[in-house]
Design a protein around this motif. Structure first.
Motif, PDB file in Angstrom:
ATOM      1  N   VAL A 246       0.835  -1.201   0.000  1.00  0.00           N
ATOM      2  CA  VAL A 246       0.000   0.000   0.000  1.00  0.00           C
ATOM      3  C   VAL A 246       0.872   1.254   0.000  1.00  0.00           C
ATOM      4  CG1 VAL A 246      -2.024  -1.076   1.048  1.00  0.00           C
ATOM      5  CG2 VAL A 246      -0.222  -0.157   2.519  1.00  0.00           C
ATOM      6  N   ARG A 247       0.258   2.363  -0.296  1.00  0.00           N
ATOM      7  CA  ARG A 247       0.984   3.629  -0.418  1.00  0.00           C
ATOM      8  C   ARG A 247       1.596   4.039   0.928  1.00  0.00           C
ATOM      9  NH1 ARG A 247      -2.834   7.830  -3.337  1.00  0.00           N
ATOM     10  NH2 ARG A 247      -0.903   9.059  -3.245  1.00  0.00           N
ATOM     11  N   PRO A 248       2.710   4.766   0.882  1.00  0.00           N
ATOM     12  CA  PRO A 248       3.448   5.051   2.120  1.00  0.00           C
ATOM     13  C   PRO A 248       2.803   6.088   3.031  1.00  0.00           C
ATOM     14  CG  PRO A 248       4.518   6.120   0.257  1.00  0.00           C
ATOM     15  CD  PRO A 248       3.451   5.224  -0.313  1.00  0.00           C
ATOM     16  N   HIS A 249       1.938   6.952   2.521  1.00  0.00           N
ATOM     17  CA  HIS A 249       1.511   8.108   3.312  1.00  0.00           C
ATOM     18  C   HIS A 249       0.622   7.736   4.502  1.00  0.00           C
ATOM     19  CE1 HIS A 249      -2.059   7.716   0.706  1.00  0.00           C
ATOM     20  NE2 HIS A 249      -2.714   8.331   1.667  1.00  0.00           N
ATOM     21  N   GLY A 250       0.056   6.513   4.525  1.00  0.00           N
ATOM     22  CA  GLY A 250      -0.742   6.091   5.663  1.00  0.00           C
ATOM     23  C   GLY A 250       0.074   5.562   6.830  1.00  0.00           C
ATOM     24  N   LEU A 251       1.391   5.462   6.665  1.00  0.00           N
ATOM     25  CA  LEU A 251       2.250   4.795   7.641  1.00  0.00           C
ATOM     26  C   LEU A 251       3.037   5.802   8.482  1.00  0.00           C
ATOM     27  CD1 LEU A 251       3.343   2.070   8.677  1.00  0.00           C
ATOM     28  CD2 LEU A 251       5.102   2.195   6.899  1.00  0.00           C
ATOM     29  N   THR A 252       3.041   5.587   9.798  1.00  0.00           N
ATOM     30  CA  THR A 252       3.785   6.436  10.722  1.00  0.00           C
ATOM     31  C   THR A 252       4.536   5.568  11.730  1.00  0.00           C
ATOM     32  OG1 THR A 252       2.129   8.209  10.566  1.00  0.00           O
ATOM     33  CG2 THR A 252       3.623   8.269  12.464  1.00  0.00           C
ATOM     34  N   LEU A 253       5.829   5.851  11.909  1.00  0.00           N
ATOM     35  CA  LEU A 253       6.602   5.230  12.982  1.00  0.00           C
ATOM     36  C   LEU A 253       6.258   5.958  14.275  1.00  0.00           C
ATOM     37  CD1 LEU A 253       8.811   3.415  14.173  1.00  0.00           C
ATOM     38  CD2 LEU A 253      10.506   5.070  13.389  1.00  0.00           C
ATOM     39  N   GLU A 254       5.626   5.254  15.205  1.00  0.00           N
ATOM     40  CA  GLU A 254       5.098   5.889  16.405  1.00  0.00           C
ATOM     41  C   GLU A 254       6.049   5.833  17.594  1.00  0.00           C
ATOM     42  OE1 GLU A 254       2.320   7.542  16.650  1.00  0.00           O
ATOM     43  OE2 GLU A 254       1.237   7.000  14.823  1.00  0.00           O
ATOM     44  N   GLU A 255       6.810   4.735  17.730  1.00  0.00           N
ATOM     45  CA  GLU A 255       7.594   4.566  18.954  1.00  0.00           C
ATOM     46  C   GLU A 255       8.654   3.494  18.750  1.00  0.00           C
ATOM     47  OE1 GLU A 255       6.656   3.732  23.735  1.00  0.00           O
ATOM     48  OE2 GLU A 255       5.159   3.242  22.204  1.00  0.00           O
ATOM     49  N   VAL A 256       9.777   3.659  19.448  1.00  0.00           N
ATOM     50  CA  VAL A 256      10.839   2.660  19.465  1.00  0.00           C
ATOM     51  C   VAL A 256      11.114   2.298  20.921  1.00  0.00           C
ATOM     52  CG1 VAL A 256      13.211   2.104  18.801  1.00  0.00           C
ATOM     53  CG2 VAL A 256      11.857   3.671  17.387  1.00  0.00           C
ATOM     54  N   GLY A 257      11.182   0.994  21.210  1.00  0.00           N
ATOM     55  CA  GLY A 257      11.415   0.535  22.574  1.00  0.00           C
ATOM     56  C   GLY A 257      12.853   0.098  22.796  1.00  0.00           C
ATOM     57  N   TYR A 258      13.385   0.426  23.986  1.00  0.00           N
ATOM     58  CA  TYR A 258      14.753   0.064  24.347  1.00  0.00           C
ATOM     59  C   TYR A 258      14.764  -0.617  25.710  1.00  0.00           C
ATOM     60  CZ  TYR A 258      16.221   3.013  20.481  1.00  0.00           C
ATOM     61  OH  TYR A 258      16.393   3.541  19.227  1.00  0.00           O
ATOM     62  N   PRO A 259      15.746  -1.478  25.972  1.00  0.00           N
ATOM     63  CA  PRO A 259      15.838  -2.148  27.274  1.00  0.00           C
ATOM     64  C   PRO A 259      16.445  -1.235  28.332  1.00  0.00           C
ATOM     65  CG  PRO A 259      17.679  -2.801  25.919  1.00  0.00           C
ATOM     66  CD  PRO A 259      16.824  -1.898  25.056  1.00  0.00           C
ATOM     67  N   ALA A 260      16.510  -1.728  29.554  1.00  0.00           N
ATOM     68  CA  ALA A 260      17.195  -1.007  30.628  1.00  0.00           C
ATOM     69  C   ALA A 260      18.663  -0.823  30.264  1.00  0.00           C
ATOM     70  CB  ALA A 260      17.070  -1.787  31.935  1.00  0.00           C
ATOM     71  N   ASP A 261      19.268   0.215  30.811  1.00  0.00           N
ATOM     72  CA  ASP A 261      20.648   0.559  30.443  1.00  0.00           C
ATOM     73  C   ASP A 261      21.617  -0.603  30.629  1.00  0.00           C
ATOM     74  OD1 ASP A 261      19.600   3.026  29.948  1.00  0.00           O
ATOM     75  OD2 ASP A 261      20.610   4.054  31.606  1.00  0.00           O
ATOM     76  N   ASP A 262      21.448  -1.383  31.702  1.00  0.00           N
ATOM     77  CA  ASP A 262      22.404  -2.467  31.962  1.00  0.00           C
ATOM     78  C   ASP A 262      22.221  -3.653  31.019  1.00  0.00           C
ATOM     79  OD1 ASP A 262      20.020  -3.397  32.997  1.00  0.00           O
ATOM     80  OD2 ASP A 262      20.829  -3.962  34.949  1.00  0.00           O
ATOM     81  N   GLU A 263      21.157  -3.648  30.230  1.00  0.00           N
ATOM     82  CA  GLU A 263      20.911  -4.718  29.268  1.00  0.00           C
ATOM     83  C   GLU A 263      21.360  -4.353  27.855  1.00  0.00           C
ATOM     84  OE1 GLU A 263      16.783  -5.662  29.504  1.00  0.00           O
ATOM     85  OE2 GLU A 263      16.824  -6.007  31.668  1.00  0.00           O
ATOM     86  N   LEU A 264      21.865  -3.145  27.673  1.00  0.00           N
ATOM     87  CA  LEU A 264      22.210  -2.684  26.328  1.00  0.00           C
ATOM     88  C   LEU A 264      23.298  -3.518  25.650  1.00  0.00           C
ATOM     89  CD1 LEU A 264      22.051   1.183  26.892  1.00  0.00           C
ATOM     90  CD2 LEU A 264      20.478  -0.183  25.510  1.00  0.00           C
ATOM     91  N   PRO A 265      24.403  -3.867  26.315  1.00  0.00           N
ATOM     92  CA  PRO A 265      25.432  -4.655  25.611  1.00  0.00           C
ATOM     93  C   PRO A 265      24.909  -5.991  25.095  1.00  0.00           C
ATOM     94  CG  PRO A 265      26.338  -3.697  27.617  1.00  0.00           C
ATOM     95  CD  PRO A 265      24.856  -3.467  27.667  1.00  0.00           C
ATOM     96  N   ALA A 266      24.123  -6.682  25.917  1.00  0.00           N
ATOM     97  CA  ALA A 266      23.587  -7.975  25.493  1.00  0.00           C
ATOM     98  C   ALA A 266      22.622  -7.810  24.328  1.00  0.00           C
ATOM     99  CB  ALA A 266      22.885  -8.665  26.661  1.00  0.00           C
ATOM    100  N   ARG A 267      21.807  -6.767  24.372  1.00  0.00           N
ATOM    101  CA  ARG A 267      20.865  -6.529  23.274  1.00  0.00           C
ATOM    102  C   ARG A 267      21.593  -6.224  21.975  1.00  0.00           C
ATOM    103  NH1 ARG A 267      17.009  -7.920  20.184  1.00  0.00           N
ATOM    104  NH2 ARG A 267      16.486  -6.254  18.713  1.00  0.00           N
ATOM    105  N   ASN A 268      22.628  -5.414  22.041  1.00  0.00           N
ATOM    106  CA  ASN A 268      23.383  -5.073  20.841  1.00  0.00           C
ATOM    107  C   ASN A 268      23.997  -6.314  20.197  1.00  0.00           C
ATOM    108  OD1 ASN A 268      22.780  -2.431  21.500  1.00  0.00           O
ATOM    109  ND2 ASN A 268      24.807  -1.970  22.324  1.00  0.00           N
ATOM    110  N   ALA A 269      24.537  -7.181  21.044  1.00  0.00           N
ATOM    111  CA  ALA A 269      25.146  -8.410  20.527  1.00  0.00           C
ATOM    112  C   ALA A 269      24.108  -9.305  19.877  1.00  0.00           C
ATOM    113  CB  ALA A 269      25.855  -9.154  21.663  1.00  0.00           C
ATOM    114  N   ALA A 270      22.942  -9.436  20.511  1.00  0.00           N
ATOM    115  CA  ALA A 270      21.886 -10.281  19.950  1.00  0.00           C
ATOM    116  C   ALA A 270      21.374  -9.725  18.634  1.00  0.00           C
ATOM    117  CB  ALA A 270      20.741 -10.400  20.959  1.00  0.00           C
TER     118      ALA A 270
END
Length: 281
Positions: A246-270
Protein backbone atom coordinates in the motif's frame (compact mmCIF):
# COMPACT_ATOMS: atom_id res chain seq x y z
CA UNK A 1 31.95 -4.51 16.52
CA UNK A 2 32.42 -2.42 19.67
CA UNK A 3 29.70 -0.26 21.20
CA UNK A 4 32.28 1.93 22.91
CA UNK A 5 32.31 5.59 21.89
CA UNK A 6 35.69 6.90 20.74
CA UNK A 7 37.68 8.75 23.39
CA UNK A 8 36.97 12.46 23.37
CA UNK A 9 33.46 12.03 21.96
CA UNK A 10 29.97 11.96 23.48
CA UNK A 11 27.09 9.86 22.15
CA UNK A 12 23.92 11.95 21.94
CA UNK A 13 20.38 10.59 21.54
CA UNK A 14 17.82 12.53 19.50
CA UNK A 15 14.09 11.82 19.52
CA UNK A 16 12.39 13.27 16.46
CA UNK A 17 9.34 13.36 14.21
CA UNK A 18 8.66 14.32 10.61
CA UNK A 19 6.06 14.56 7.89
CA UNK A 20 7.47 12.31 5.19
CA UNK A 21 5.51 13.55 2.18
CA UNK A 22 8.27 15.80 0.79
CA UNK A 23 11.21 13.57 1.74
CA UNK A 24 12.86 10.81 -0.28
CA UNK A 25 12.97 8.72 2.89
CA UNK A 26 15.33 8.86 5.86
CA UNK A 27 18.73 7.97 4.38
CA UNK A 28 20.98 10.50 2.66
CA UNK A 29 20.80 10.31 -1.14
CA UNK A 30 22.74 12.50 -3.52
CA UNK A 31 20.53 15.15 -5.10
CA UNK A 32 17.46 14.27 -3.00
CA UNK A 33 15.90 15.81 0.08
CA UNK A 34 16.05 13.37 3.02
CA UNK A 35 15.36 13.54 6.75
CA UNK A 36 18.88 12.44 7.64
CA UNK A 37 20.35 15.07 5.35
CA UNK A 38 18.29 17.89 6.85
CA UNK A 39 19.04 16.95 10.47
CA UNK A 40 22.76 16.39 9.86
CA UNK A 41 23.07 19.74 8.08
CA UNK A 42 21.22 21.51 10.89
CA UNK A 43 23.43 19.85 13.53
CA UNK A 44 26.58 20.83 11.69
CA UNK A 45 25.47 24.46 11.45
CA UNK A 46 24.24 24.94 15.03
CA UNK A 47 27.32 23.25 16.54
CA UNK A 48 29.66 25.06 14.11
CA UNK A 49 31.23 21.70 13.39
CA UNK A 50 34.14 21.59 10.98
CA UNK A 51 33.67 17.86 10.42
CA UNK A 52 30.71 15.92 8.97
CA UNK A 53 28.28 14.51 11.53
CA UNK A 54 26.58 11.18 10.80
CA UNK A 55 23.35 10.02 12.41
CA UNK A 56 22.50 6.37 13.14
CA UNK A 57 18.75 5.74 13.19
CA UNK A 58 16.44 3.14 14.74
CA UNK A 59 14.63 2.47 11.47
CA UNK A 60 15.18 3.83 7.95
CA UNK A 61 11.75 4.94 6.80
CA UNK A 62 10.92 4.95 3.09
CA UNK A 63 9.93 7.91 0.94
CA UNK A 64 6.59 9.32 2.07
CA UNK A 65 6.52 7.53 5.45
CA UNK A 66 6.03 9.69 8.56
CA UNK A 67 7.42 9.45 12.10
CA UNK A 68 6.41 10.68 15.51
CA UNK A 69 8.77 8.57 17.61
CA UNK A 70 11.93 8.12 15.55
CA UNK A 71 15.23 7.78 17.46
CA UNK A 72 18.75 8.51 16.26
CA UNK A 73 22.19 8.98 17.76
CA UNK A 74 25.24 11.01 16.81
CA UNK A 75 28.77 11.06 18.30
CA UNK A 76 29.86 14.63 18.98
CA UNK A 77 33.28 15.87 20.06
CA UNK A 78 33.17 16.32 23.84
CA UNK A 79 34.01 20.01 23.58
CA UNK A 80 31.12 20.54 21.14
CA UNK A 81 28.68 18.84 23.53
CA UNK A 82 29.97 20.90 26.45
CA UNK A 83 29.63 24.14 24.50
CA UNK A 84 26.29 23.52 22.78
CA UNK A 85 24.49 20.61 24.47
CA UNK A 86 22.04 22.56 26.61
CA UNK A 87 21.12 24.84 23.70
CA UNK A 88 20.87 22.22 20.94
CA UNK A 89 17.11 21.63 21.10
CA UNK A 90 16.14 25.28 20.72
CA UNK A 91 18.80 25.97 18.11
CA UNK A 92 17.71 22.97 16.03
CA UNK A 93 14.12 24.22 16.21
CA UNK A 94 15.26 27.49 14.68
CA UNK A 95 17.31 25.84 11.96
CA UNK A 96 15.27 22.82 10.84
CA UNK A 97 12.47 23.04 8.25
CA UNK A 98 8.96 22.83 9.67
CA UNK A 99 8.32 19.27 8.45
CA UNK A 100 10.97 17.78 10.77
CA UNK A 101 11.26 18.43 14.52
CA UNK A 102 13.64 17.19 17.21
CA UNK A 103 11.71 16.71 20.46
CA UNK A 104 14.49 15.73 22.84
CA UNK A 105 18.29 15.83 22.94
CA UNK A 106 20.26 14.08 25.69
CA UNK A 107 23.48 12.28 26.40
CA UNK A 108 22.98 8.57 25.74
CA UNK A 109 23.86 5.89 28.31
CA UNK A 110 26.91 3.72 27.78
CA UNK A 111 26.54 1.16 24.95
CA UNK A 112 23.39 2.84 23.55
CA UNK A 113 22.93 2.36 19.81
CA UNK A 114 19.76 3.76 18.24
CA UNK A 115 19.58 0.86 15.78
CA UNK A 116 21.01 -2.20 17.49
CA UNK A 117 19.77 -1.46 21.02
CA UNK A 118 16.12 -1.28 19.97
CA UNK A 119 13.98 -4.21 21.12
CA UNK A 120 10.88 -3.23 19.12
CA UNK A 121 9.48 -0.66 16.73
CA UNK A 122 5.79 0.29 16.64
CA UNK A 123 4.11 1.59 13.50
CA UNK A 124 0.55 2.69 12.81
CA UNK A 125 -1.14 2.50 9.42
CA UNK A 126 -4.34 4.55 8.97
CA UNK A 127 -7.08 3.80 6.46
CA UNK A 128 -10.55 5.17 5.81
CA UNK A 129 -13.30 3.30 3.95
CA UNK A 130 -15.70 6.25 4.01
CA UNK A 131 -17.50 6.30 0.63
CA UNK A 132 -16.74 10.01 0.29
CA UNK A 133 -12.99 9.55 0.70
CA UNK A 134 -10.43 10.77 3.24
CA UNK A 135 -10.90 13.90 5.32
CA UNK A 136 -9.03 16.63 3.37
CA UNK A 137 -7.24 17.64 6.58
CA UNK A 138 -5.97 14.06 7.03
CA UNK A 139 -5.36 13.13 3.41
CA UNK A 140 -1.58 13.18 3.81
CA UNK A 141 -1.72 10.58 6.59
CA UNK A 142 -4.75 8.39 5.84
CA UNK A 143 -5.22 6.01 2.89
CA UNK A 144 -8.63 5.90 1.22
CA UNK A 145 -9.82 2.35 0.47
CA UNK A 146 -12.87 2.45 -1.77
CA UNK A 147 -14.50 -0.69 -0.33
CA UNK A 148 -16.18 -1.24 3.07
CA UNK A 149 -13.77 -2.94 5.48
CA UNK A 150 -14.54 -5.59 8.09
CA UNK A 151 -12.21 -4.97 11.05
CA UNK A 152 -13.13 -8.29 12.70
CA UNK A 153 -12.06 -10.23 9.61
CA UNK A 154 -8.79 -8.31 9.42
CA UNK A 155 -8.08 -9.00 13.11
CA UNK A 156 -8.75 -12.70 12.55
CA UNK A 157 -6.21 -12.65 9.72
CA UNK A 158 -3.75 -10.66 11.84
CA UNK A 159 -3.72 -13.20 14.67
CA UNK A 160 -2.42 -15.87 12.29
CA UNK A 161 0.67 -13.76 11.54
CA UNK A 162 1.89 -13.16 15.10
CA UNK A 163 5.13 -14.70 16.35
CA UNK A 164 8.53 -15.40 14.82
CA UNK A 165 8.42 -16.32 11.14
CA UNK A 166 10.31 -15.87 7.92
CA UNK A 167 8.43 -12.94 6.39
CA UNK A 168 10.00 -13.35 2.94
CA UNK A 169 6.53 -13.30 1.40
CA UNK A 170 5.98 -9.79 2.75
CA UNK A 171 9.44 -8.26 2.30
CA UNK A 172 11.56 -6.87 -0.46
CA UNK A 173 14.62 -9.12 -0.26
CA UNK A 174 18.00 -7.52 0.33
CA UNK A 175 21.28 -9.28 -0.35
CA UNK A 176 22.80 -10.79 2.79
CA UNK A 177 19.88 -9.78 5.03
CA UNK A 178 17.53 -12.11 6.85
CA UNK A 179 13.74 -11.82 6.59
CA UNK A 180 13.11 -13.57 9.92
CA UNK A 181 11.23 -11.28 12.28
CA UNK A 182 9.17 -11.57 15.47
CA UNK A 183 5.79 -9.89 15.06
CA UNK A 184 4.70 -8.89 18.56
CA UNK A 185 1.44 -7.06 17.90
CA UNK A 186 -0.86 -6.70 14.91
CA UNK A 187 -4.40 -5.43 15.38
CA UNK A 188 -7.00 -3.13 13.87
CA UNK A 189 -9.21 -0.63 15.68
CA UNK A 190 -11.82 1.72 14.25
CA UNK A 191 -11.68 5.23 15.70
CA UNK A 192 -14.86 7.20 16.50
CA UNK A 193 -14.37 9.16 13.25
CA UNK A 194 -14.39 5.90 11.26
CA UNK A 195 -10.67 5.76 10.46
CA UNK A 196 -9.17 2.29 10.88
CA UNK A 197 -5.79 2.11 12.61
CA UNK A 198 -3.48 -0.88 12.32
CA UNK A 199 -0.96 -1.16 15.17
CA UNK A 200 2.07 -3.15 14.00
CA UNK A 201 4.88 -3.87 16.48
CA UNK A 202 7.88 -6.14 15.88
CA UNK A 203 11.45 -6.57 17.03
CA UNK A 204 12.47 -5.29 13.60
CA UNK A 205 11.02 -4.91 10.12
CA UNK A 206 12.33 -5.78 6.69
CA UNK A 207 11.81 -3.58 3.64
CA UNK A 208 8.12 -2.96 2.79
CA UNK A 209 6.96 -5.44 5.45
CA UNK A 210 4.34 -3.27 7.17
CA UNK A 211 2.85 -1.94 3.93
CA UNK A 212 2.67 -5.46 2.44
CA UNK A 213 1.00 -6.87 5.57
CA UNK A 214 -1.55 -4.05 5.50
CA UNK A 215 -2.19 -4.65 1.80
CA UNK A 216 -2.92 -8.33 2.44
CA UNK A 217 -5.27 -7.59 5.33
CA UNK A 218 -7.18 -4.97 3.33
CA UNK A 219 -7.85 -7.67 0.75
CA UNK A 220 -9.39 -9.70 3.58
CA UNK A 221 -11.30 -6.76 5.00
CA UNK A 222 -13.04 -5.95 1.75
CA UNK A 223 -14.00 -9.59 1.14
CA UNK A 224 -11.67 -10.44 -1.72
CA UNK A 225 -9.85 -13.09 0.34
CA UNK A 226 -10.70 -15.19 3.44
CA UNK A 227 -9.00 -14.49 6.81
CA UNK A 228 -6.80 -17.56 6.33
CA UNK A 229 -5.19 -16.17 3.17
CA UNK A 230 -2.46 -13.89 4.64
CA UNK A 231 -1.24 -16.79 6.80
CA UNK A 232 -1.18 -19.09 3.78
CA UNK A 233 0.92 -16.53 1.89
CA UNK A 234 3.31 -16.34 4.85
CA UNK A 235 3.66 -20.14 4.97
CA UNK A 236 4.34 -20.31 1.22
CA UNK A 237 7.37 -18.06 1.72
CA UNK A 238 7.23 -16.35 -1.68
CA UNK A 239 5.76 -13.07 -2.87
CA UNK A 240 2.17 -13.38 -4.06
CA UNK A 241 1.21 -11.00 -6.86
CA UNK A 242 -2.11 -10.41 -5.08
CA UNK A 243 -0.32 -8.83 -2.09
CA UNK A 244 -0.20 -5.12 -2.80
CA UNK A 245 2.29 -2.85 -1.03
CA UNK A 246 0.00 0.00 0.00
CA UNK A 247 0.98 3.63 -0.42
CA UNK A 248 3.45 5.05 2.12
CA UNK A 249 1.51 8.11 3.31
CA UNK A 250 -0.74 6.09 5.66
CA UNK A 251 2.25 4.79 7.64
CA UNK A 252 3.78 6.44 10.72
CA UNK A 253 6.60 5.23 12.98
CA UNK A 254 5.10 5.89 16.41
CA UNK A 255 7.59 4.57 18.95
CA UNK A 256 10.84 2.66 19.46
CA UNK A 257 11.42 0.53 22.57
CA UNK A 258 14.75 0.06 24.35
CA UNK A 259 15.84 -2.15 27.27
CA UNK A 260 17.19 -1.01 30.63
CA UNK A 261 20.65 0.56 30.44
CA UNK A 262 22.40 -2.47 31.96
CA UNK A 263 20.91 -4.72 29.27
CA UNK A 264 22.21 -2.68 26.33
CA UNK A 265 25.43 -4.65 25.61
CA UNK A 266 23.59 -7.97 25.49
CA UNK A 267 20.87 -6.53 23.27
CA UNK A 268 23.38 -5.07 20.84
CA UNK A 269 25.15 -8.41 20.53
CA UNK A 270 21.89 -10.28 19.95
CA UNK A 271 20.69 -7.79 17.33
CA UNK A 272 23.88 -8.20 15.31
CA UNK A 273 23.58 -11.99 15.04
CA UNK A 274 22.08 -13.32 11.82
CA UNK A 275 18.83 -14.97 12.82
CA UNK A 276 17.57 -18.41 11.88
CA UNK A 277 14.28 -20.06 12.78
CA UNK A 278 14.78 -22.39 15.73
CA UNK A 279 11.37 -24.01 15.54
CA UNK A 280 8.49 -24.50 13.18
CA UNK A 281 6.07 -21.58 13.29
Amino acid sequence: MSDEVEPGRVRVRLDLGYDGRDFSGWAVQRGRRTVQGEVQDALRVVTRSAEPLELTVAGRTDAGVHARGQVAHVDLPAEVWEAHGEHLLRRLAGRLPHDVRVWRVRRAPAHFDARFSAVWRRYCYRVTDHPGGADPLQRGHVLWHNWPLDADAMNEAARRLLGEHDFAAYCKKREGATTIRRLLDLRWERRPDGVLEATVRADAFCHNMVRALVGAMLFVGDGHRPPSWPGEVLAAGVRDSAVHVVRPHGLTLEEVGYPADDELPARNAAARRLRTLTRCA
